[in-house]
Design a protein around this motif. Structure first.
Motif, PDB file in Angstrom:
ATOM      1  N   GLU A  60       0.782  -1.230   0.000  1.00 54.30           N
ATOM      2  CA  GLU A  60       0.000   0.000   0.000  1.00 54.30           C
ATOM      3  C   GLU A  60       0.821   1.290   0.000  1.00 54.30           C
ATOM      4  N   MET A  99      -6.366  -4.515  -8.878  1.00 53.59           N
ATOM      5  CA  MET A  99      -6.951  -4.487  -7.542  1.00 53.59           C
ATOM      6  C   MET A  99      -6.284  -5.542  -6.664  1.00 53.59           C
ATOM      7  N   SER A 103      -8.823  -7.629  -0.345  1.00 54.12           N
ATOM      8  CA  SER A 103      -9.599  -6.472   0.105  1.00 54.12           C
ATOM      9  C   SER A 103     -10.556  -5.963  -0.962  1.00 54.12           C
ATOM     10  N   GLN A 105      -9.805  -3.720  -3.052  1.00 52.40           N
ATOM     11  CA  GLN A 105      -9.475  -2.311  -3.272  1.00 52.40           C
ATOM     12  C   GLN A 105      -8.610  -2.144  -4.517  1.00 52.40           C
ATOM     13  N   THR A 108      -3.791   1.985  -4.942  1.00 50.38           N
ATOM     14  CA  THR A 108      -3.559   3.415  -4.714  1.00 50.38           C
ATOM     15  C   THR A 108      -2.067   3.704  -4.801  1.00 50.38           C
TER      16      THR A 108
END
Length: 164
Positions: A60, A99, A103, A105, A108
């Motif tokens: 992350e 992704m 999760s 997500q 990022t």
């Protein structure tokens, strides 16, 4: 007395994980396991991590990525034939939209090696730390067998204040 032992064993299982299991490496609020002795495809790697109550690593931040790259350098000698280390990223759901599988997500943060992801032969949907590119990221055929990294998130121990 037997009831008390049962209660104690139940509560022990309910306590949050606050320390890394033996063989895992702690960084921040996570523990990482570099699995080099059982090269698996991406799906098998994900399942292996799941069986250890963890997940394929979700990177992350740049700081986490730098830590994992250094650890990968330390562990790569354990399996000289490995192509790199699977991580939990995929674009198998929607091509080109990367992704984290556990999760759900979207990325990022990413650290793709120059020219990647390239979806070579329209069949590369899983992400890994690419040994040939100093452990920057690459997309690869999910059926390729290689080492992988599991991540276990630690729970913060609540601060208990007694009195003032």
């Amino acid at each position: 007395m037997l009831w008390l032992l049962f209660l104690a064993s139940f509560l022990e299982g309910a306590v949050s994980q606050t320390q890394c299991p033996h063989g895992w490496t702690k960084w921040g609020m996570s523990c990482y396991l570099f699995v080099t002795h059982v090269p698996n495809d991406w799906t098998e790697s994900q399942y292996f991590c799941h069986m250890l109550h963890s997940k394929l690593v979700e990177i992350e931040t740049m700081e986490e990525d730098n830590f994992l790259q250094l650890q990968a350098i330390r562990h790569v000698h354990e399996n000289q034939k490995t192509f790199g280390f699977w991580i939990g990223g995929t674009d198998a759901v929607v091509e080109g939209e990367w992704m984290w599988i556990t999760s759900g997500q979207n990325f990022t943060y990413s650290n793709w090696a120059p020219g990647f992801p390239d979806d070579y032969r329209k069949n590369e949907d899983c992400a890994h730390l690419f040994k040939a590119e100093h452990f920057e990221w690459n997309d690869e055929d999910c059926d390729h067998r290689m080492s992988f990294i599991c991540e276990l998130t630690l729970e913060e121990t609540p601060l208990v204040v007694v009195g003032k």
